[in-house]
Structures are given as C-alpha cells and as structure tokens.
Design an enzyme around this catalytic site. Structure first.
Site, mmCIF file in Angstrom:
data_model
loop_
_atom_site.group_PDB
_atom_site.id
_atom_site.type_symbol
_atom_site.label_atom_id
_atom_site.label_comp_id
_atom_site.label_asym_id
_atom_site.label_seq_id
_atom_site.Cartn_x
_atom_site.Cartn_y
_atom_site.Cartn_z
ATOM 1 N N MET A 1 0.535 -1.129 0.405
ATOM 2 C CA MET A 1 0.104 -0.229 -0.142
ATOM 3 C C MET A 1 0.926 0.932 -0.319
ATOM 4 O O MET A 1 1.512 1.349 0.040
ATOM 5 C CB MET A 1 -1.306 -0.021 1.114
ATOM 6 C CG MET A 1 -1.648 -1.330 1.289
ATOM 7 S SD MET A 1 -2.613 -1.651 2.450
ATOM 8 C CE MET A 1 -4.126 -0.063 2.567
ATOM 9 N N HIS A 2 -0.084 2.345 0.025
ATOM 10 C CA HIS A 2 0.716 3.846 -0.328
ATOM 11 C C HIS A 2 1.369 4.205 -1.210
ATOM 12 O O HIS A 2 2.132 5.345 -1.160
ATOM 13 C CB HIS A 2 1.283 4.198 1.551
ATOM 14 C CG HIS A 2 0.750 2.994 2.313
ATOM 15 N ND1 HIS A 2 -0.255 4.185 2.761
ATOM 16 C CD2 HIS A 2 0.825 2.267 3.467
ATOM 17 C CE1 HIS A 2 -1.179 3.098 4.233
ATOM 18 N NE2 HIS A 2 -0.205 2.755 4.620
ATOM 19 N N ASP B 1 -2.777 -5.295 0.394
ATOM 20 C CA ASP B 1 -2.273 -6.221 0.621
ATOM 21 C C ASP B 1 -3.197 -6.794 2.393
ATOM 22 O O ASP B 1 -3.304 -8.337 2.827
ATOM 23 C CB ASP B 1 -0.984 -6.235 1.141
ATOM 24 C CG ASP B 1 -0.401 -5.488 2.418
ATOM 25 O OD1 ASP B 1 -1.042 -4.335 2.093
ATOM 26 O OD2 ASP B 1 0.792 -5.336 1.493
#
Ligand code: ADP
Length: 511
Positions: free
Chosen positions: A80-81, A240
């Site tokens: 992520m991110h 995830d």
C-alpha cells in the site's frame, strides 16, 4: 473456470489461480529489486513491477494448464501507500516512492499545518499521515523535484499501476485510497477539502471504486503480453492487509485476525464508522461495502522471538532440539516457555526492538527485560518474550475495544500461529477463541475471491468467504479463573513499563 489474484508485494509479485471451490490451481512468484539511493529512502521501478507481473501471469497460466479465456476475473492486491507518478502520455516520471520510505517527516507536519490542526485532519481523512502515506510523498516531490512535479498528470498506487498496464484505465479502490490520506474515509470518496488544502488537483487522482466492483478489462496489448484474454474483467481489489483479511474470512464484525509474522498485525472488521478520536489504531475502508477495519501494527512480533532465538537462546535451543529430537528451535523455545509459571515469576519483556507503531507511535522505543533475578532461567526469558509480544498485541485489541469493538473470535496467521502453545497463551491473554482456517495463500487469495464476487460467481464477499473458508482448529481460553487473573496481573505490569521507561529509551537512542 479460474479466478486470478495478483499480489504486488515489496520483494516479489505473486500470481495465484483458484477454482470456484477456492482450491489453488497454481501460483507463481517473481522477484524485483528495491533501491535505496539514500539512507531512509526506498524506491522501486514500476517497469520492474510490470515485467515481473507479466512473467508471473504467464507462469501461473502455464503451470495450471489454464488458457487465458478460462480466467473469469482478476483481482489486484499489493503493497500500500507507494507513490507512482505518470505524465500525460502515461509514462512513469520517476521511481515509485514506497511505503517504507522515511523521507517525508517534514511533509507530514506540513499536512497537519495546512489542515489547521490534528483534529481537523482526522475529520477530513481519518488517519494522521505517517511517512508511509502517499500524500506527504506528493508534497515531497513538489518541494524537492519541481521539474517532475510540473509534469504530473496521474497519481497511482502500486497495484493500480498494474491495472493501468493491464487495461489502460486509471482506477483504485477505497481500501488502498485510504492509505493516501486523501480519502474521506467515512463517505468513501476523495476529500475535495483535503485536496484543496494541499493544492493537489483532483484530476490527477484515479476513479475510486469499491473492492469487488469491476473497474476495467484487459486490453488487446496486455492480452498479447500476458496470455490473458481481451475483455477479462478486473475488479477493484484491495491493499495487502485487507486482501489478506478477506482471504482469512475476516469480513464480519467480531472476527479479528492476528498475524504473527516478523511484524504483528491486529485487524478487525467493523460495520459502523467509529467516532473519531485520538487513537493509535488506524481506520480504513474494508473490502466489504459500508464496512471499515481497525488496524494495529507491532513492528517486532515474531521478529522479537527470532532475535531471542538467535542471540539469547542461541546454542541452547539447538542443543535441546538435538537432545529431545525436536527439530524446530521455535518449538523448543515455546515448550520451555510453557514449563514456567504465567508471568515468568515477575519477569517482563518489552518487544520494541525496532521502535513501535501501535500503541506507542515511537521510533525511539526500545526492547527491555525488567525484573530479572538470580532465579530466572532460559525458560523464564523465553516465556517473558512470548508473553511480551502477546501483551503488545493485546494493547491493540484493548484500544479497539475502547472504540466499541466486540471480539468473538481471533483468526491467527503467520509463522507464530503454527505453535499450539502460543495459540493457547493468546486465547488466555485476549480472552477469545483463537482459530486457524484452511486458506494460506494470503492477499492474492483474497482478491481472487473479490474477482469472483465482481463477476457474479458469489453474491457478495461474505458469501464468497462462507463458500470456501473453513475453521480448521479452535483454541478456547482456559476455564480456570486463576489463569486469567495471573495473565491480567502480568499484563498490568507490562502496561506500566513503557511510560516509565520512555525517557530512558530516548536517552539510549541518542547515546
Ligand atoms: P514473515 O513475516 O517474515 O513473512 P512468517 O509469517 O513466516 O514471517 O513468521 C516468521 C516468525 O514466526 C518467526 O520470526 C517466528 O517468530 C515465528 N515462528 C515460526 N515458526 C514458529 C513456531 N514453530 N513456533 C512459534 N513461532 C514460530
């Protein structure tokens, strides 16, 4: 008929094919490099992601003997991110800046300032951004690479870059979007106000869907590269963590999952957006419409036990393993932990070996053994370590209970969940049943299920999970009230120590 789940991790991409019973047909994993051009920086090349994904898709189709046209739908998951920047023609502008990159402390402060304080920031985007989040990375590029910033036309998260390469479509979904710190998490849409305050144009952001919704279809060019069929639907997918939670069936309030890997994650689905307050728990949109999840992250969970095995118990646990025919030193450590009383006769371990994230947002926090006497043995040290990790996870559960969560069942995953002794300790410490489930394929499995939902195989995510995920083991808390009392006393000692040692940790860090 098959469903394809793709999980774009930090070290590798995994492609998984399952059938409609949820059985694995094949999986393939292809690695790619991580670049650290400066200390604390962490980057990857989106071209590497795409090359590896093409390879993984080709391999998994070949291994399973499945033709592209038999793939009913595709789900995307991943780290992520991460910030991926494209120009107007869809070309990548620089390497992606990843979730574990630490360069943006100043931009996190800038966000609070621009929002007019932490309370307002929480109202707008729910979670105060950390260096992991995407928005501060955008501000960093604006401040430090203005010539790149000037050419930005599209901002994508890692797995959504794969969607773009598969389909030509710019889209994301609510779970991963939460981790940008640009989403109104309560209403599950982009926060126009946050975008205005940060002066980030909304047209740079992709369409934001729910996780099961079809967002795109495989293009002719991608079909040629991957072996998939033109027009295969691609659903939203998820980051995830929520994808892995779907894969464990953690899609109803009351079911919590705890992952005992190197780090520890406590994850809980909730059906009402919680009243926002100052908490160390992160609140994200879940992959089930109109539900959210709470998340607490312990940086060194299994990592603390590994450290213990490799330093303190080094030699000892291996010797015992040889003498007793036990092959796994972790099993030996857990056996010896079980041989001493609850609370390790007053010995407490703090598991903050790499700082902490939840409940103490403190990169300077450190590990500690407190209460050693001549009486304490290897076994007491082992017990204190396993209890300390478990108490740190209970901290997250207690914070979630404060936010109104009722815990009925905790599904355990990760390496530590293999130990029956540890599962019993967790049941007694959390005062909840600890269960194991039949699915072990993680996030790729979760998003393959979402692809089944989005293409009409199942009515919704819960029906999908009910159809394929089964509880295979259950450990209940002990009936003996003394067990609970003794753990509660040991937990109370544990809770007192971090505040008492915080300043000592900070001094140690500057030594
Ligand atoms: P990662 O998060 O690195 O992918 P895993 O989920 O495989 O790792 O978890 C690894 C951790 O699990 C180890 O550091 C160790 O603490 C724990 N572990 C592995 N096997 C056992 C076992 N048999 N008993 C208890 N803990 C174990």
């Amino acid at each position: 008929m098959a469903l394809l789940g793709i999980d774009l991790g930090t070290t590798a991409v995994k492609a998984l094919l399952i059938n409609e019973e949820g059985e694995t047909l094949a999986s393939a994993t292809v690695e790619y490099p991580l670049y650290t051009p400066k200390p604390l920086w962490s980057e990857q090349d989106p071209a590497d992601w795409w090359r590896a994904t093409v390879e993984a898709i080709r391999q998994v189709l070949a291994k399973a003997g499945v033709s592209g046209k038999d793939v009913r739908g595709i789900g995307l998951s991943g780290q992520m991110h991460g910030l991926t920047l494209l120009d107007r023609a869809g070309n990548v502008l620089r390497r992606a800046i990843l979730w574990n990159d630490q360069r943006t402390a100043a931009q996190c402060d800038e966000m609070v300032q621009r929002a007019g304080g932490m309370a307002r920031l929480r109202e707008l985007v729910t979670n105060p951004p950390t260096t992991s989040y995407t928005a501060p990375k955008i501000l960093w590029v604006r401040a430090h690479e203005p010539e790149i910033y000037a050419r930005i036309a599209h901002i994508l998260l890692p797995k959504d870059y794969i969607r773009y390469k598969l389909s030509g479509v710019f889209a994301t979904e609510v779970g991963d979007a939460t981790g940008m710190a640009l989403l109104d998490v309560k209403h599950r849409t982009w926060s126009d106000e946050m975008l205005r305050l940060l002066e980030i144009p909304r047209e740079w952001l992709p369409l934001c869907a729910e996780s099961h919704e079809p967002t795109a279809t495989v293009s002719a060019q991608a079909a040629q590269e991957t072996g998939l069929a033109v027009g295969t639907p691609i659903v939203g997918g998820s980051g995830d963590q929520p994808a892995a939670a779907v894969g464990l069936g953690s899609v109803r309030e009351g079911i919590v999952n705890v992952t005992l890997g190197t780090s520890g994650v406590v994850f809980a689905s909730v059906e009402h957006y919680p009243p926002i307050r100052d908490t160390a728990i992160e609140v994200f949109c879940h992959a089930v419409p109109n539900t959210w999840f709470f998340m607490g992250v312990m940086l060194s969970a299994g990592g603390s036990l590994r450290w213990h095995r490799d330093t303190i118990a080094f030699g000892h646990s291996r010797l015992v393993a040889r003498q007793t025919q036990e092959t796994d030193p972790y099993d030996v450590l857990l056996q010896s932990a079980a041989s001493v009383p609850i609370g390790a006769e007053g010995l407490t371990f703090l598991p903050y070996l790499t700082g902490e994230r939840t409940p103490h947002r403190d990169p300077l926090a450190r590990g500690a053994f407190v209460g050693l006497t001549l009486r304490h043995t290897q076994a007491h040290l082992a017990r204190a370590v396993v209890e300390g990790i478990s108490f740190g996870l209970r901290d997250s559960i207690e914070l979630m209970r404060e936010l109104g969560l009722h815990v009925n069942e905790v599904r355990a995953a990760g390496g530590g969940a293999r130990s029956a002794i540890w599962r019993q300790m967790l049941a007694d410490i959390f005062q909840a049943d600890i269960t194991l489930v039949n699915s072990t394929e993680g996030g790729a499995f979760g998003v393959a299920l979402l692809a089944g939902v989005g293409t009409g195989l199942w009515r919704d995510v819960r029906e999908a999970c009910d159809a394929v995920i089964r509880v295979t083991a259950r450990t209940s808390p002990s009936d003996d009230p003394a067990v609970r009392r003794q753990y509660d006393e040991a937990y109370a000692r544990f809770r007192e120590l971090y505040p008492a040692l915080k300043s000592a940790f900070a001094r140690a860090a500057s030594a």
